[in-house]
Design a protein around this motif. Structure first.
Motif, mmCIF file in Angstrom:
data_model
loop_
_atom_site.group_PDB
_atom_site.id
_atom_site.type_symbol
_atom_site.label_atom_id
_atom_site.label_comp_id
_atom_site.label_asym_id
_atom_site.label_seq_id
_atom_site.Cartn_x
_atom_site.Cartn_y
_atom_site.Cartn_z
ATOM 1 N N TYR A 131 37.742 36.676 56.882
ATOM 2 C CA TYR A 131 37.592 37.194 55.524
ATOM 3 C C TYR A 131 37.535 36.029 54.535
ATOM 4 O O TYR A 131 38.366 35.140 54.580
ATOM 5 C CB TYR A 131 38.783 38.096 55.192
ATOM 6 N N ARG A 132 36.533 36.054 53.698
ATOM 7 C CA ARG A 132 36.389 34.953 52.740
ATOM 8 C C ARG A 132 36.531 35.466 51.310
ATOM 9 O O ARG A 132 36.147 36.582 51.013
ATOM 10 C CB ARG A 132 35.059 34.237 52.940
ATOM 11 N N ILE A 133 37.076 34.651 50.493
ATOM 12 C CA ILE A 133 37.401 35.054 49.137
ATOM 13 C C ILE A 133 36.487 34.327 48.168
ATOM 14 O O ILE A 133 36.593 33.120 48.010
ATOM 15 C CB ILE A 133 38.864 34.719 48.819
ATOM 16 N N PRO A 134 35.565 35.029 47.540
ATOM 17 C CA PRO A 134 34.705 34.341 46.576
ATOM 18 C C PRO A 134 35.470 34.014 45.298
ATOM 19 O O PRO A 134 36.197 34.841 44.777
ATOM 20 C CB PRO A 134 33.604 35.368 46.295
ATOM 21 N N LYS A 194 35.975 24.743 46.141
ATOM 22 C CA LYS A 194 35.224 25.573 47.071
ATOM 23 C C LYS A 194 34.849 26.885 46.422
ATOM 24 O O LYS A 194 35.568 27.410 45.603
ATOM 25 C CB LYS A 194 36.083 25.879 48.288
ATOM 26 N N THR A 214 34.313 29.518 48.411
ATOM 27 C CA THR A 214 34.969 30.524 49.246
ATOM 28 C C THR A 214 36.165 29.893 49.951
ATOM 29 O O THR A 214 36.208 28.686 50.175
ATOM 30 C CB THR A 214 34.018 31.086 50.322
ATOM 31 N N TYR A 215 37.109 30.735 50.271
ATOM 32 C CA TYR A 215 38.308 30.289 50.972
ATOM 33 C C TYR A 215 38.522 31.204 52.160
ATOM 34 O O TYR A 215 38.350 32.415 52.042
ATOM 35 C CB TYR A 215 39.540 30.391 50.072
ATOM 36 N N ARG A 216 38.909 30.653 53.262
ATOM 37 C CA ARG A 216 39.312 31.491 54.382
ATOM 38 C C ARG A 216 40.750 31.935 54.141
ATOM 39 O O ARG A 216 41.617 31.114 53.845
ATOM 40 C CB ARG A 216 39.221 30.689 55.680
ATOM 41 N N ASN A 255 38.168 41.477 43.867
ATOM 42 C CA ASN A 255 37.502 40.192 43.658
ATOM 43 C C ASN A 255 38.332 39.317 42.724
ATOM 44 O O ASN A 255 39.058 39.820 41.865
ATOM 45 C CB ASN A 255 36.110 40.396 43.081
#
Ligand code: ZN
Length: 224
Positions: free
Chosen positions: A4-7, A14, A16-18, A135
């Protein structure tokens, strides 16, 4: 779900973050502690949720067969953007990359049994889909995380309404304290506790969770 990645539409850093560990705070609003019959803590009460519980806005919470009493807990969530250990409180907010609204779904019946037996809360808090997450906005978009209204509606009806200024331990204190235990890593998420008004969700419910200035989080509910 581990991927799951966090925009975060932040400038720099970054995009996105894992998702890493989900550091959660219990009993961080006095009226919520009281509604569950708990004393107000004298230091932050921390537990962890697995990242596999995360689901995005627009998806469904799944009530597991093992529980007949899954509760909503609307919470302000902070995304850690910069690693740190023993972070001074004055620098704590510099480690936040973004803010979002989240739900710390809780199988209250399983949690009550665990409390009676002195068992951990991992089962009550850790089922798949038990961490809906909206989000993010970049941290710069939130001038003061302790000055935000926080709400949850079910099927258009208000169930929780609070204010982050009522947190017993504010975000900077939580980050400083948590970082004395765990090194906080980019992608870690801090769930900062829920105001009063927690209660059950039922199949077919539509939940809308909001924190002032952040994108709303909308999820459905179904049984597995
Ligand atoms: Zn919670």
């Amino acid at each position: 779900m581990e991927e799951y990645r966090i925009p975060v539409p932040a400038t720099g850093g970054k995009a996105t973050y894992r998702a890493g560990k989900l550091v959660c705070i219990g009993r961080n609003y006095a009226k919520h502690a009281a509604e569950l019959g708990n004393a107000v803590p004298t230091s932050p009460m921390i537990f962890l949720k697995p990242a596999s519980a995360l689901i995005p806005s627009g998806s469904d919470i799944v009530i597991p067969p093992a529980s007949a009493d899954v509760h909503h807990e609307v919470e302000l969530v902070c995304l850690i953007g910069t690693a740190g250990s023993h972070i001074p409180r004055e620098r704590a907010l510099d480690h936040v990359a973004g803010y979002a609204v989240g739900l710390d779904m809780t199988a209250r019946d399983i949690q009550l049994l665990a409390k009676e037996k002195g068992h951990p809360w991992s089962v009550a808090k850790g089922y798949d889909t038990f961490a809906p997450l909206g989000n993010f906005v970049p941290a710069e978009a939130v001038s003061n995380p302790q000055d935000l209204s926080i709400r949850l509606e079910i099927n258009g009806e208000e169930r929780q309404a609070g204010h982050t200024g009522d947190m017993i331990f504010p975000v900077d204190t939580l980050i400083a304290y948590a970082s004395t235990i765990f090194t906080l890593m980019p992608g870690d998420l801090l769930f900062t506790g829920t105001p009063e008004g927690v209660g059950p969700v039922r199949e077919g419910d539509r939940l809308c969770a909001t924190v002032e200035g952040l994108p709303p989080l909308e999820v459905g509910v179904r049984t597995s």
